[in-house]
Design an enzyme around this catalytic site. Structure first.
Site, short mmCIF file in Angstrom:
data_model
loop_
_atom_site.label_atom_id
_atom_site.label_comp_id
_atom_site.label_asym_id
_atom_site.label_seq_id
_atom_site.Cartn_x
_atom_site.Cartn_y
_atom_site.Cartn_z
N CYS A 124 0.83 -1.22 0.00
CA CYS A 124 0.00 0.00 0.00
C CYS A 124 0.86 1.26 0.00
O CYS A 124 0.34 2.36 -0.17
CB CYS A 124 -0.94 0.00 1.19
SG CYS A 124 -1.61 -1.61 1.58
N HIS A 156 -8.95 4.03 -1.69
CA HIS A 156 -7.59 3.51 -1.49
C HIS A 156 -7.20 2.53 -2.60
O HIS A 156 -7.07 1.33 -2.38
CB HIS A 156 -7.52 2.84 -0.11
CG HIS A 156 -6.17 2.30 0.25
ND1 HIS A 156 -4.99 2.77 -0.25
CD2 HIS A 156 -5.82 1.29 1.11
CE1 HIS A 156 -3.99 2.09 0.26
NE2 HIS A 156 -4.45 1.18 1.08
#
Ligand SMILES: [Zn+2]
Lengths: 388, 136
Positions: free
Chosen positions: A86, A335
């Site tokens: 991420c 995200h």
């Protein structure tokens, strides 16, 4: 330290983009960059590209950088694909920074992108669970929310952090996300709604979790000497710090802080010659509400254990102690893994140039912005400090 | 061939096979580096501290403490039919921590962080075997 600058930025709309594949999302972000750039020609001025994509399994395309540079008209120029879970987006910016700073290239285009919604939520949950140790953690079915829930339980037990504190983060991020035209979920929510949604991994409920999104963001990184050629108002990379942590979460002495984030923050502050009190706005990695509270503490906005109080008191809204995630954060903006860190730079770029006023979420007079991007549960952390 | 845990995705190396076979005998094995003394649980074949591969087996004592837990309501595909289940971190041998399911919980008191737990072995279907935590 003002050697490297960002001179243009763009972003696609984040969301469940059934209309767009990986390549279309990247194109949309680059097109947005081109349309908003002051004086830059990608064909002539870009020397190389850095492409950030976290997972191949979500979209199915092997070696995704190859298809992307073709799509965005960068064929022939050197390229490299970067992956740090991420934290892929900031890893891509850090790579571009290094290429420019070393003198190998003058001007680099960074694109971070992810297409996550083509697979089912159960499959996406499965793929992300495999980011836990496949030998010792995955066999127990610990999901990604589960890992952060383990930290939340410990934080609540050790410091008295409450469910209301967690939900306050979600309410704030939805408040700002509703104002951001490029956010995935543009909807304000009440504290009551946030506290009473369905449980995902106790104590984290649906509104404690960030979204599974499609999206892309792009920035142009260049030498400070060249920056004014491309725009009158560049922003500069003032500090970069990074850290890491154990693979198995159980091996960590602390479950209420991310050691890698503390190391990263310290290094970034030192390089920039600033402290937490100097930050006007922060883009922090709120993959879960507890992660934003821990970020307050790891970045020095609050003492250990007092991050929840900061959220509850509304100190991280515009006008408070420090404005945090006023684009909606991962929670409301979305995200898309590889895009997130680049989107943080996009937001800071626009905020420092005073371009967000029309959206009703401008941090007036913002001079210094901080980006905090976490991969997995802290195995990769990058903190980047930008200044005007 | 015995396998550890409810599911696995990696190629099964001999070390893991051996770990599972010891579990079947009731032994929960950790490893200790003979060169620098670093202890690993879950066990490792190699020492990342001093790069030795000269490791000895040590046994995990069953009594430990509950470090933290979560209740998984939305499971990954591989655990689709098991939810809700409790995933916890337990500490044993004064400092060695691992993840496992916590079972046999009958009251909120059983979920108190810091409470005493035991690590036990349980055989599963399809020749699988696992360790679990239970309230002590
Ligand atoms: Zn050793």
């Amino acid at each position: 330290m003002n050697d490297v600058a960002i001179v243009a930025a763009g972003q696609s709309k984040f969301g469940k983009r059934t209309d767009a594949g990986l390549r279309n999302l990247a194109f949309e972000a680059v097109k947005d960059l081109v349309e908003h750039a002051d004086n830059i020609s990608l064909k002539e001025d870009i020397d190389a590209t850095v492409i950030g994509v976290a997972g191949d399994e979500f979209n199915g395309q092997g070696a995704p950088a190859a298809v992307l540079i073709d799509e965005i008209g960068m064929v022939g120029k050197p390229t490299i694909r970067v992956e740090s879970a991420c934290a892929t987006g900031t890893a891509a910016i850090k790579t571009a920074y290094s290429l420019v700073k070393s003198g190998l290239h003058d001007t680099v285009l960074v694109v971070g992108v992810e297409k996550m919604t083509a697979v089912s939520t159960a499959k996406a949950t499965e793929l992300m669970a495999r980011a836990g140790d496949i030998r010792w953690e995955y066999p127990f079915g610990c999901t990604f929310p589960g890992f952060y829930a383990l930290m939340a339980t410990k934080h609540m037990e050790e410091y008295g952090t409450t469910k209301e504190m967690l939900s306050s983060v979600s309410v704030k991020n939805h408040f700002y996300g509703a104002k951001n035209p490029k956010a995935h979920l543009r909807k304000e929510i009440t504290l009551e709604e946030a506290m009473n949604s369905i449980m995902i991994a106790h104590p984290l409920n649906l509104y404690d979790c960030s979204l599974i999104s499609d999206g892309a963001a792009a920035v142009v990184v260049t030498k400070a000497d060249l920056a004014k050629k491309y725009t009158d108002t560049p922003i500069y990379v003032r500090g970069i710090g990074s850290g890491s942590d154990t693979m198995q979460i159980s091996r960590r002495p602390s479950l209420t802080s991310l050691t890698g984030a503390r190391i990263a923050a310290q290094a970034a502050y030192k390089m920039a010659g600033v402290g937490p009190e100097d930050i006007d706005l922060a883009e922090v990695h709120d993959c879960f509400t507890i992660a934003e509270i821990i970020a307050y503490e790891d970045l020095g906005f609050a003492k250990p254990g007092e991050g929840g109080k900061l959220a509850l008191e509304g100190q991280t809204y515009i006008g408070g102690k420090v404005a945090v995630n006023v684009d909606g954060g991962l929670k409301s903006k979305g995200h898309p893994l590889g895009a997130t860190g680049v989107s943080q730079a996009y937001e800071i770029f626009r905020q420092l140039r005073g371009e967000v006023a029309s959206e009703g979420r401008q941090v007036d007079g913002a001079e210094i912005g901080l980006s905090h991007n976490v991969g997995q549960t802290g195995q990769f952390v990058n903190v980047i400090i930008y200044g005007r | 061939m015995k396998k550890f845990g409810y599911v696995s995705v990696e190629h099964y190396v001999p070390f893991m096979q051996e770990f599972a076979e010891e579990l079947e005998k009731g032994n929960i094995i950790a490893t200790k580096c003979k060169t620098c003394g670093t202890e690993y649980f879950p066990p490792r074949e190699e020492c990342g501290n001093c790069y030795s591969t000269d490791m000895e087996k040590i046994k995990i004592e069953p009594e430990g403490t509950l470090v933290t837990y979560t209740i998984i309501h939305v499971p990954p595909e591989s655990h689709a039919n098991m939810a809700p289940y409790i995933v916890a971190v337990g500490e044993f041998n004064n400092g060695l921590r691992t993840m496992a399911h916590l079972v046999g919980v009958t009251s909120m008191d059983d979920l108190k962080v810091g409470r005493k737990i035991k690590i036990v072995v349980q055989k599963l279907e399809n020749d699988r075997i696992v360790y679990k935590f239970v309230p002590a």
